[in-house]
Design an enzyme around this catalytic site. Structure first.
Site, PDB file in Angstrom:
ATOM      1  N   ASN A  24      13.503  -3.077 -17.322  1.00  0.00           N
ATOM      2  CA  ASN A  24      14.479  -2.532 -15.694  1.00  0.00           C
ATOM      3  C   ASN A  24      14.409  -3.623 -14.508  1.00  0.00           C
ATOM      4  OD1 ASN A  24      11.548  -1.485 -15.051  1.00  0.00           O
ATOM      5  ND2 ASN A  24      11.429   0.120 -15.116  1.00  0.00           N
ATOM      6  N   ARG A  52       2.510  -1.271  -7.388  1.00  0.00           N
ATOM      7  CA  ARG A  52       1.849  -0.276  -7.598  1.00  0.00           C
ATOM      8  C   ARG A  52       1.334  -0.126  -6.313  1.00  0.00           C
ATOM      9  NH1 ARG A  52       5.015   0.736 -10.683  1.00  0.00           N
ATOM     10  NH2 ARG A  52       4.456   1.041 -12.941  1.00  0.00           N
ATOM     11  N   GLN A 103       2.232   9.816  -6.926  1.00  0.00           N
ATOM     12  CA  GLN A 103       3.229  10.579  -7.158  1.00  0.00           C
ATOM     13  C   GLN A 103       3.196  11.125  -7.801  1.00  0.00           C
ATOM     14  OE1 GLN A 103       5.267   5.781  -7.117  1.00  0.00           O
ATOM     15  NE2 GLN A 103       5.440   7.279  -8.548  1.00  0.00           N
ATOM     16  N   HIS A 156      10.438   6.127  -5.729  1.00  0.00           N
ATOM     17  CA  HIS A 156       9.893   5.514  -6.533  1.00  0.00           C
ATOM     18  C   HIS A 156      10.703   5.190  -6.939  1.00  0.00           C
ATOM     19  CE1 HIS A 156       7.102   3.243  -9.990  1.00  0.00           C
ATOM     20  NE2 HIS A 156       8.449   2.930  -9.799  1.00  0.00           N
TER      21      HIS A 156
END
Ligand code: NAD
Length: 384
Positions: free
Chosen positions: A147, A285, A314, A333
């Site tokens: 990704n 991050r 998260q 995210h």
């Protein structure tokens, strides 16, 4: 027979999609550096389907069933009473995603004596205690490159979103107004600005390539300097450290892995050395920043904007300062989990599992920890 616990994000609130906006996704034949895209023996899903949520199960239900293995899929991941923590005790394999991370702490690893493989369906395995994994001889692997381009596209989008001040203009239009001056009092062109990336790895380099046509001045820092040829090709200025980079640019895009050297890097001190009115986009991050310091810098005007998709923890609490700070263009995210990206990381997850079950070598680019030490991509990313 093995037991696998797969932790994925919950299904859409309206249920698993009966159909999609598009009928297919483009086929990517190789990655930009020529390396091979995921190559499992076969797949049991249609690329373009929602695979990263619980019902999607990364398209792997049949694979586990056919192999006679036990598969538990859950989104219930936090706290000692969570399904994840209950099922972990006799699990051989844990599969998790950075978007909805099952934090695999030392305490949890200690509770899982059978655990042999911690697999990240995506990129970035900092949700696993990598020291504890090394000590226990657990293999940690991820789907490198799956990704990276998805994230690079998101970072470029968020740089433009901030500099052009897209969010307030959209809000005025959606709410029925036409307040041009309110829309543009915070809007600039990107052209001519100094733009820098922290880490010129797969994502950072893709961001540099995509930004070049905007006629900006490109900068980067990385613990491993690019070759002179690549620097020339990208027309990019190298900085020996983050301090030098951030005081030389108007826009910073963060692409470094999270480990001791980068944790809380953007603190009050570093932010204070930046040009007034700088922009930061962070798709790396959340823990590479001090969240309160970012919010304070936006309130004081030291930062003109902050965007990204990574938070800590998260999901973040409802009162996380980034939900309400001024001039932010945060998303949950999502950058690395487009339907396009899901097809690649689901196929890569299967490729890694096929190697694991066959007892054959996992591709070195997929490895983070193996044989009690950082290995493959992990050895290049998670140490200076
Ligand atoms: P990569 O392995 O290709 O690149 C990492 C780069 O960071 C390397 O060039 C390495 O030399 C450099 N680096 C390591 N330590 C550094 C330091 N202290 N300072 C500067 N540079 C340093 O990885 P990538 O595919 O480009 O991904 C980078 C990171 O992006 C991942 O570790 C992950 O945390 C994050 N990521 C986020 C998403 C998302 O959905 N938002 C998706 C994928 C990856």
């Amino acid at each position: 027979m093995a037991k696998c616990v797969m932790v994925l994000y919950p299904d859409p609130v309206d249920g698993y999609p009966p159909k999609y906006a598009r009928d297919s996704i483009p086929t990517i034949k190789s990655y930009p550096d020529g390396s091979t895209v995921p190559s499992p023996s076969s797949i049991d899903f249609t690329p373009g389907e929602l695979l990263g949520c619980v019902s999607g199960a990364l398209g792997l239900r049949k694979f586990f069933e056919d192999g006679g293995h036990e598969l538990v899929v859950t989104s219930d991941k936090d706290g000692p009473d969570s399904e994840f923590e209950r099922e972990l005790v006799d699990a051989d394999i844990v599969i998790s995603q950075p978007f909805w991370p099952a934090y695999l702490t030392k305490e949890r690893i200690d509770k899982a004596p059978n655990l042999k493989l911690a697999l990240t369906a995506g990129i970035g395995s900092d949700h696993v205690d990598l020291d504890a994994a090394q000590q226990r001889g657990i293999t940690v692997a991820e789907v490198t490159y799956s990704n990276s381009i998805s994230v690079a596209e998101h970072a470029v989008m968020q740089i433009l979103t901030l500099v052009r001040s897209f969010v307030p203009s959209h809000r005025w239009a959606a709410e029925g107004g036409w307040n041009i001056a309110d829309c543009v009092e915070h809007a600039y062109d990107l052209e001519g600005m100094d733009v820098g990336v922290i880490a010129a790895g797969r994502i950072g380099r893709a961001v540099l390539r995509r930004l070049a046509p905007f006629d900006v001045n490109l900068h980067y820092t990385d613990t491993r300097r690019l070759s002179p040829d690549v620097e020339k090709q990208l027309n990019v200025t190298f900085h020996p450290d983050v301090e030098s980079l951030v005081r030389s640019v108007d826009v910073v895009s963060v692409h470094s892995p999270l480990y001791d050297a980068t944790r809380q890097m953007f603190n009050e001190r570093l932010l204070g050395t930046m040009r007034r009115g700088s922009y930061i986009v962070n798709t790396a991050r959340g823990e590479e920043t001090v969240p309160e310091a970012i919010a304070a810098a936006l309130r004081s005007g030291q930062l003109a904007g902050y965007a990204g998709d990574v938070w800590y923890p998260q999901p973040p609490p409802a009162d996380h300062p980034w939900r309400t700070m001024p001039n932010n263009a945060m998303t949950p995210h999502v950058s690395g989990t487009t339907l396009s990206a899901q097809a690649r990381y689901a196929a890569g997850t299967r490729e890694i599992l096929e190697s694991f079950f066959a007892g054959t070598t996992i591709r070195p680019e997929y490895l983070i920890v193996e044989g009690g030490k950082l290995a493959g991509t992990g050895a290049l990313s998670y140490q200076k």
